[in-house]
Structure formats: C-alpha cells, structure tokens
Write an enzyme that holds these catalytic residues in place. Structure first.
Site, PDB file in Angstrom:
ATOM      1  CE  LYS A 260      78.694  33.166  33.589  1.00  0.00           C
ATOM      2  NZ  LYS A 260      77.739  33.949  32.766  1.00  0.00           N
ATOM      3  CE  LYS A 272      71.399  31.423  29.270  1.00  0.00           C
ATOM      4  NZ  LYS A 272      71.351  32.857  28.953  1.00  0.00           N
ATOM      5  NE  ARG A 347      74.912  40.488  35.477  1.00  0.00           N
ATOM      6  CZ  ARG A 347      74.346  41.282  34.582  1.00  0.00           C
ATOM      7  NH1 ARG A 347      73.830  42.441  34.940  1.00  0.00           N
ATOM      8  NH2 ARG A 347      74.304  40.930  33.309  1.00  0.00           N
TER       9      ARG A 347
HETATM   10  N1  BES Z   1      75.962  33.181  30.107  1.00  0.00           N
HETATM   11  C1  BES Z   1      75.111  34.224  29.685  1.00  0.00           C
HETATM   12  C2  BES Z   1      75.742  35.151  28.651  1.00  0.00           C
HETATM   13  C3  BES Z   1      76.106  34.535  27.329  1.00  0.00           C
HETATM   14  C4  BES Z   1      75.289  34.718  26.237  1.00  0.00           C
HETATM   15  C5  BES Z   1      77.275  33.835  27.168  1.00  0.00           C
HETATM   16  C6  BES Z   1      75.647  34.202  25.012  1.00  0.00           C
HETATM   17  C7  BES Z   1      77.629  33.300  25.949  1.00  0.00           C
HETATM   18  C8  BES Z   1      76.814  33.495  24.871  1.00  0.00           C
HETATM   19  C9  BES Z   1      74.717  35.071  30.893  1.00  0.00           C
HETATM   20  O1  BES Z   1      74.653  34.427  32.110  1.00  0.00           O
HETATM   21  C10 BES Z   1      73.349  35.579  30.629  1.00  0.00           C
HETATM   22  O2  BES Z   1      72.461  34.790  30.593  1.00  0.00           O
HETATM   23  N2  BES Z   1      73.224  36.879  30.452  1.00  0.00           N
HETATM   24  C11 BES Z   1      71.983  37.495  30.188  1.00  0.00           C
HETATM   25  C12 BES Z   1      71.912  38.742  31.029  1.00  0.00           C
HETATM   26  C13 BES Z   1      70.542  39.355  31.058  1.00  0.00           C
HETATM   27  C14 BES Z   1      69.606  38.466  31.841  1.00  0.00           C
HETATM   28  C15 BES Z   1      70.654  40.706  31.707  1.00  0.00           C
HETATM   29  C16 BES Z   1      71.944  37.851  28.714  1.00  0.00           C
HETATM   30  O3  BES Z   1      72.980  38.212  28.154  1.00  0.00           O
HETATM   31  O4  BES Z   1      70.892  37.697  28.109  1.00  0.00           O
HETATM   32 ZN    ZN Z   2      75.857  32.760  32.254  1.00  0.00          ZN
HETATM   33 MG    MG Z   3      72.724  33.560  32.450  1.00  0.00          MG
END
Ligand code: BES
Ligand code: ZN
Ligand code: MG
Length: 493
Positions: A260, A272, A347
């Site tokens: 990724k 975020k 994803r």
């Molecule tokens: N890059 C993040 C996941 C992440 C979180 C990586 C903390 C490293 C540290 C990913 O793209 C993301 O934002 N995931 C979301 C998914 C949700 C929207 C279903 C998450 O984990 O909150």
């Molecule tokens: Zn991410």
């Molecule tokens: Mg994300």
C-alpha cells in the site's frame, strides 16, 4: 562500522570493549568463560556479582579494567534461558551490546555470543543485523546533527571465522530495512508518489532491475477506476510502480509483493478529525516502503527467484474533484464498489494492484498494507496480522516471521462477514460495520484475487514505534523487509 568474522576467541581478543553474551544456564562461569575471568583478574565475576547480573534477557552490565588488562572494558549481555532462546533473542542481545559499547565510548567491540541451533551463519547474521539496526539513526531532518553519541568503528564477531558471507547478507538486508525506515520517517511533503517512483528508479539503475511506472492515463486504459478514484483529489500525479528482479538463470519460482503506497492519507471527504492521528498518516506508505526495501535487499542477495515489487502509489486528499462518499467506482476486474467511506482508501488502491499482479502468473503474491486502525486495536504495535486461506503460504510466512523476528499473527477470513459489505446499488461497499474491521478489509481485498495463492498482511501497528526497543530507535521500524526477504530466500528450497 566494519564487521569481522574473527578466528580469535574472547581469550585472545584485544581492543576497547569485550562483551560476552550469557544465557542464564551459563552462570556460574565455567570453561572458557572462567579462563577469561582469570585473564581479567576476576573482574568478570566481580561485575556479575556487583551488578547482581542473572543473564535475564535484555539486561547488560559493563566495567572498566585495569591498565594491564587486554581490553579496556568488559561487559555482559543477558540472553535469557537457553531453552527458550530464539534467533531474535540474539539479535536483540547484540543490539543491546552495541548500544552499551557506544555509551561506554568504545570504538572497537569484540563480541562473544553462543551459537544458535548449531548455525554459525544464522547467528552471525542475526548479531550483525541487531547491531546495524540498533546503530542506525536518522538525522536527515535535523539542521544540527546530534554528535553526542559515539560510533563504533569495528566489531569483531569472536569465534565466527568463515562467516563473512553471513555478515554480508545481514548488511544487504539492513540496507533494505534502513531504506524502508527512511521512506516511512520522511514527511509527506518529501515522500510523494513521484518520490517513491524515483526510489524505484534508483534501485532499477543501481541493481539492474526492470522498472515500469504506469502514469495516470495508462492506469485509466487498464480500467483502474478504484485506484484512480482515490488519486483524483491529489495535485500530485499517481504512480503505479512495477519493479522486477529476475535471476541470471531461469527462475525456479515467481513471487510478487505488493505494498500500500498512500504517501498521505487525509481520509478524503470523510476527513480524519484531529486526534485521530492524521498527522501520522505519512506512515500509510509503510507497505510500499517494505516492498522497496525488500527490493534493495533481494537485488543484492540475488536469489534464484523472480520477484515483482508493486505499489499503486498516491495520496488520499480533499478537493473539489475528490471522490464523494457514495460514488461508485469500477475496478479493473469489472467489479463495482460503492465508496461509503473515502477513508477506506487503501483497499481501493490495492484492489487494482491485486488485479494487475494476479495477471502476472506468479506462484504466490502477498500484499503489505497499513490498512486498518482496527488491526492496531487487535494486535498492538509489535505484531502484524496475517490473512490467508492458503495454508502452505501462511505456513511459510509464519516460519519466515519466526526467523526474522518480525511477528505475525494469523487472523480468520470469516466469509460470513462479507455480508457487512453488501451494497444495494453496487457489487460491494468499501466498508462494513466497525466490528471486525480488519477482517472485512481482508475479505474486500479477496474480491480482487482470482486463483493466485495470496496473503494479506495488515501492518498498521508495527511500521512505527514510539518506544525504543533493542534495535529500533523511536520512529519508523522498517517492518516487513526482513520478513519478506526471509520468505523469498526460503522459497528457493
Ligand atoms: N491508513 C488508515 C489505517 C491506519 C490507521 C494506518 C492507523 C495506520 C495507523 C486507513 O486508510 C484507514 O483510514 N482506515 C479506516 C477504515 C475505516 C474507514 C473503515 C480506519 O481504520 O479507521
Ligand atoms: Zn490509509
Ligand atoms: Mg484511510
């Protein structure tokens, strides 16, 4: 820092600092160690007694010797019980020894460690890795480099004569780990998609690898609508990186590793919020960093395996032309995705990267991704999640994790949870309910793999560590490189 595989033993080495690795069972001192104690006028035993040193893993003690002694300082490092000793214990012990010697202002270090599992080569490799990784400090973004810590000039691995190749191997692997650390640690205004592509180009040039970088229009032509949906708000062009290492002889096996490569993840329009760690989202290319780091190591190690290194690199940003929550994207295998959350972008990029890789006809492919916060909640900072329905592949990855010391824990691919991704309008949504979030992410990815044996590693936890551990200063860990290299090397047999 030079390493020497030395035919000298701890009895005849001279220099600044001699450090002995001791298991709990090697106390009280016997044999060669009691001879050494005599040689240093009993100071080794005195050190052990005064510090109440019991050789517990992670402990160390060091002392100054008199003017007539063969070494200026002598130290001990605890390796824990020899029954439970893993290669990782020696790697950590070596790291602690290197830190202790530098703290004691020594420039030359003689290290005397027990041999793990009758393998001089694996032991020498682990010691070298532990030391190089522990000594690696990243000062690129400091205007004034910190000169307070001393550096080791030379390390002699005592009674490891002939293990020069193992030392070389460790150095190559560590170059890969350090590259991955530097890519992850660098800020998102430095490591952009183009910078990742340039890094791949440097590797291609330095080691004679084949490189193909697909630009936006080429990705469009391939129908990569999921990846390009994520990329569309960024002012920086996406770069789909495909680097290939081919051995000189016909390859026994063909493998692929996909990372990724989100050089910054703002979350997109599902932005975020502050407090969510948005300022750390430079680490969201940790998978791509591990892939490029592994490429650097593998290109030097030259295994008899063809390896494809792939990353669909981009940023996840906001703008007037950002993908909207609710948009429907079509991936390159024709599947349609209702984007119910723009922050589940990794994803989407991986979907097209998996479809692309699946067509290469490799024997196995694995992807590494900082994919879900849910995975960090489940496994914490030290352990990556392994998702795979291929028993052979998951067994090999688990074995590689054990030898490399990069921990993995297998998670279930519970098919029933895919129901959480059902969409009224499209083939699937990109996110399901909060519960089991790292599992639904894995099931989503599975929709883009046909029949190549495949594993998904969620590495959101271990790519970064705020705490100092034996061979990692706080910050980027380079997680994944050693594991990947071990997996590729082992696949030859
Ligand atoms: N890059 C993040 C996941 C992440 C979180 C990586 C903390 C490293 C540290 C990913 O793209 C993301 O934002 N995931 C979301 C998914 C949700 C929207 C279903 C998450 O984990 O909150
Ligand atoms: Zn991410
Ligand atoms: Mg994300």
């Amino acid at each position: 820092m030079d390493f020497i595989a030395s035919d000298r033993s701890c009895l005849d080495w001279t220099g600044d600092c001699l450090i002995i690795g001791l298991s709990e069972e090697s106390l009280p001192l016997t044999g060669i160690l009691s001879e050494l104690n005599d040689k240093v006028a009993g100071m080794l035993q005195t050190l052990i007694d005064e510090e109440e040193f019991e050789a517990k893993a992670g402990t160390t003690a060091i002392t100054r010797l008199g003017p007539d002694a063969p070494v200026k300082k002598i130290g001990v490092v605890g390796l824990g019980s020899s029954d439970a000793m893993e290669l990782e214990g020696l790697r950590r012990g070596a790291a602690i020894a290197a830190r202790a010697a530098t703290k004691a202002k020594c420039r030359t270090l003689g290290i005397s460690f027990p041999v793990w599992n009758n393998s001089q080569a694996l032991t020498a490799q682990a010691i070298t890795e532990g030391m190089i990784l522990a000594m690696n400090r990243d000062q690129r973004f400091k205007s004034e480099p910190d000169k307070s810590t001393n550096e080791l000039d030379q390390v002699e691995l005592l009674s490891f004569a002939g293990e020069d190749a193992a030392i070389q191997k460790a150095k190559m692997i560590c170059e890969g780990v350090i590259l991955a650390r530097e890519l992850v640690a660098a800020p998102p205004n430095v490591v952009t998609p183009a910078k990742l592509a340039d890094t791949a180009a440097d590797l291609a040039r330095d080691y004679g690898l084949k490189l193909e970088v697909l630009e936006r229009d080429q990705c469009e032509a391939l129908g990569m609508g999921a990846y390009l949906g994520v990329a569309q708000a960024s002012d920086l062009p996406p770069k789909f990186i495909h680097l290939t290492y081919s051995p000189a002889e016909t390859a026994q096996r063909k493998l692929a590793i996909i990372g990724k490569g989100l050089t910054f993840d703002s979350g997109g329009l599902n932005l975020k919020p502050s407090g969510s760690g948005i300022e750390m989202m430079k680490i969201d290319m940790g998978g791509a960093a591990a892939v490029l780091g592994a490429a650097k190591a593998i290109a030097q190690l030259k295994p008899d395996v063809e390896v494809h290194f792939i990353s669909a690199a981009t940023e996840n940003m906001i703008s007037g032309h950002a993908m909207r929550p609710g948009d429907i994207l079509t991936a390159s295998n024709g599947k349609t995705i209702e984007v119910n959350n723009t922050d589940a972008e990794g994803r989407l990029t991986l979907a097209d990267a998996l479809v692309f890789t699946d067509k290469l006809g490799v024997d196995a492919m694995i992807n590494l991704a900082t994919l879900t916060g849910a995975c960090v909640v489940a496994l914490g900072d030290d352990i990556g999640a392994l998702f795979s329905q291929d028993e052979d592949l998951s067994g090999k990855l688990t074995a590689a994790a054990k030898l490399s010391g990069e921990k993995l824990w297998q998670m279930p691919m519970e098919e029933k949870y895919f129901e959480g991704l059902k969409s009224v309008v499209a083939d699937m949504k990109n996110t399901g309910p909060r519960a089991g979030g790292s599992i639904t992410a894995a099931l989503f990815l599975k929709q883009f793999v046909k029949d190549t044996p495949w594993a998904h590693l969620d590495i959101a936890g271990p790519v970064w560590s705020e705490k100092e551990n034996a061979y990692n200063s706080p910050g980027a860990t380079g997680y994944g490189v050693r594991l990947l290299v071990q997996w590729v090397i082992d696949s030859q047999s």
